[in-house]
Design a protein around this motif. Structure first.
Motif, PDB file in Angstrom:
ATOM      1  N   LYS A 203       2.857 -10.840   1.284  1.00 52.51           N
ATOM      2  CA  LYS A 203       1.452 -10.787   0.866  1.00 52.51           C
ATOM      3  C   LYS A 203       1.142 -11.846  -0.180  1.00 52.51           C
ATOM      4  O   LYS A 203       0.141 -12.572  -0.087  1.00 52.51           O
ATOM      5  CB  LYS A 203       1.105  -9.406   0.311  1.00 52.51           C
ATOM      6  CG  LYS A 203      -0.286  -9.352  -0.324  1.00 52.51           C
ATOM      7  CD  LYS A 203      -0.625  -7.987  -0.855  1.00 52.51           C
ATOM      8  CE  LYS A 203      -1.854  -8.001  -1.750  1.00 52.51           C
ATOM      9  NZ  LYS A 203      -2.955  -8.868  -1.310  1.00 52.51           N
TER      10      LYS A 203
ATOM     11  N   ASP B 169      -1.379 -15.052   0.381  1.00 59.06           N
ATOM     12  CA  ASP B 169      -2.560 -15.205  -0.483  1.00 59.06           C
ATOM     13  C   ASP B 169      -2.584 -16.578  -1.140  1.00 59.06           C
ATOM     14  O   ASP B 169      -3.639 -17.227  -1.225  1.00 59.06           O
ATOM     15  CB  ASP B 169      -2.577 -14.109  -1.552  1.00 59.06           C
ATOM     16  CG  ASP B 169      -2.956 -12.739  -1.001  1.00 59.06           C
ATOM     17  OD1 ASP B 169      -3.477 -12.685   0.137  1.00 59.06           O
ATOM     18  OD2 ASP B 169      -2.729 -11.731  -1.701  1.00 59.06           O
TER      19      ASP B 169
ATOM     20  N   THR C   5      -3.541  -9.150   3.126  1.00 65.87           N
ATOM     21  CA  THR C   5      -4.999  -9.242   3.082  1.00 65.87           C
ATOM     22  C   THR C   5      -5.570  -9.831   4.368  1.00 65.87           C
ATOM     23  O   THR C   5      -6.619  -9.404   4.851  1.00 65.87           O
ATOM     24  CB  THR C   5      -5.428 -10.131   1.897  1.00 65.87           C
ATOM     25  OG1 THR C   5      -4.843  -9.624   0.691  1.00 65.87           O
ATOM     26  CG2 THR C   5      -6.940 -10.150   1.757  1.00 65.87           C
TER      27      THR C   5
END
Length: 317
Positions: free
Chosen positions: A141, A145, A174
């Motif tokens: 993650k 990002d 995300t």
């Protein structure tokens, strides 16, 4: 060139992409001709991996791009990361891993390495190459990002992940995962066999992948079919292979009907599936690229699709 949707978006990508695993064996000038031929056929999608040619494939691609008629902004370029090379087992185009790693730092470093080798500022997509039992979900993650915020990567996906592995990563990040790159073709049909042989006690009814084909279709995930003309993993092609006489007889019959080569018919078989599969061809021979690309313009009948499936040695219950 037939266009399909990019994942669940309305953005369009060609139904065929060019894999550059074997580009390490080409000179930049030869590779530039490959890129120009693919682009002239409507193929502006490039698939790579940081391990291809132990990095040399991407270096040659970067040099070839400077010689080719096509510009970087006209291409959709993706690479895969996460496999640590085993030098003892790797040579030329055949590269094998010693382990996998999906830590934050490794993903970031791997992408930077790809960008440097290719001589580009960004990648259109990055895929996690093979599922790591030790995958660091928080690290994935964080890396995704950073890569997205910095403009280094536009889209993300995975390769060779089963539905549970795919969903586990998806739930942790995300971004929406757009791709799952999987082996699929006339001699690698496990994803189809399992569905046809539901609730039947035979080998074809064995679920080897957790219902991947239906999962990706329901989730609007673009399946990218790798090694579409191969039997096994790296054993060789079934095209014009005397070990597959019935299949080649049927391919020849349909090739003559549509005025194309056997590769185009084998490609059309993959693209016939309603899951909107993108086929990744790995040839570095311009003539083969031109022939295979014609498969995107062939609309096989349902009967022809089944005739090929049966000729490949598969059975219906």
């Amino acid at each position: 060139m037939k266009q399909i949707n990019l994942g669940a978006t309305s953005l369009k990508i060609p139904a065929m992409g060019l894999g550059i695993m074997r580009m390490e064996a080409k000179t930049p000038a030869e590779a530039a001709k490959v890129l120009d031929t693919a682009y002239d056929c409507g193929i502006n999608y490039i698939d790579s991996a940081d391990i291809y040619g132990q990095g040399k494939s991407e270096e040659v691609f970067g040099k070839a791009l400077k010689l080719a008629k096509v510009n970087r902004e006209d291409l959709f370029v993706q690479s895969k990361v996460g496999i640590i090379i085993d030098p003892a087992r790797s040579h030329g185009s055949f590269v094998f891993g010693g382990r996998y790693e999906f830590t934050k730092q490794h993903i970031l470093d791997a992408v930077d390495g790809v960008l440097k080798r290719m001589g580009t500022d960004y990648l259109d997509a990055v895929l996690l190459h093979r599922p790591d039992p030790l995958m660091d979900l928080e690290g994935i993650k964080a890396a995704f990002d950073i890569l997205q915020a910095s403009g280094k990567v536009r889209f993300f996906g995975v390769s060779n992940f089963n539905p549970q592995q795919f969903q586990m990563v998806q739930d942790s990040i995300t971004q929406r995962l757009m791709f799952n790159q999987l082996q699929f073709g006339l001699m690698h049909t496990g994803m189809v066999d399992f569905g046809i042989n539901t609730n039947i006690s035979n080998a074809d009814g064995t679920d080897h992948d957790g219902g991947l084909l239906d999962f990706c279709r329901r989730k609007h995930v673009t399946i990218q079919a790798w090694s579409p003309f191969q039997y096994g993993n790296f054993e060789g092609t079934f095209i014009n292979n005397p070990d597959y006489p019935e299949l080649n007889k049927e391919l020849k019959k349909l090739a003559d009907k549509y005025g194309v080569g056997k590769n185009a018919v084998a490609a059309a078989w993959i693209l016939k599936h309603p899951a909107q599969i993108q086929m990744i061809m790995g040839t570095m021979t311009p003539a083969h690229i031109t022939d295979s690309a014609k498969g995107a313009d062939i609309d096989l009948s349902n009967q022809e699709w089944y005739d090929l499936y049966l000729a490949a040695g598969h059975q219906l219950p």
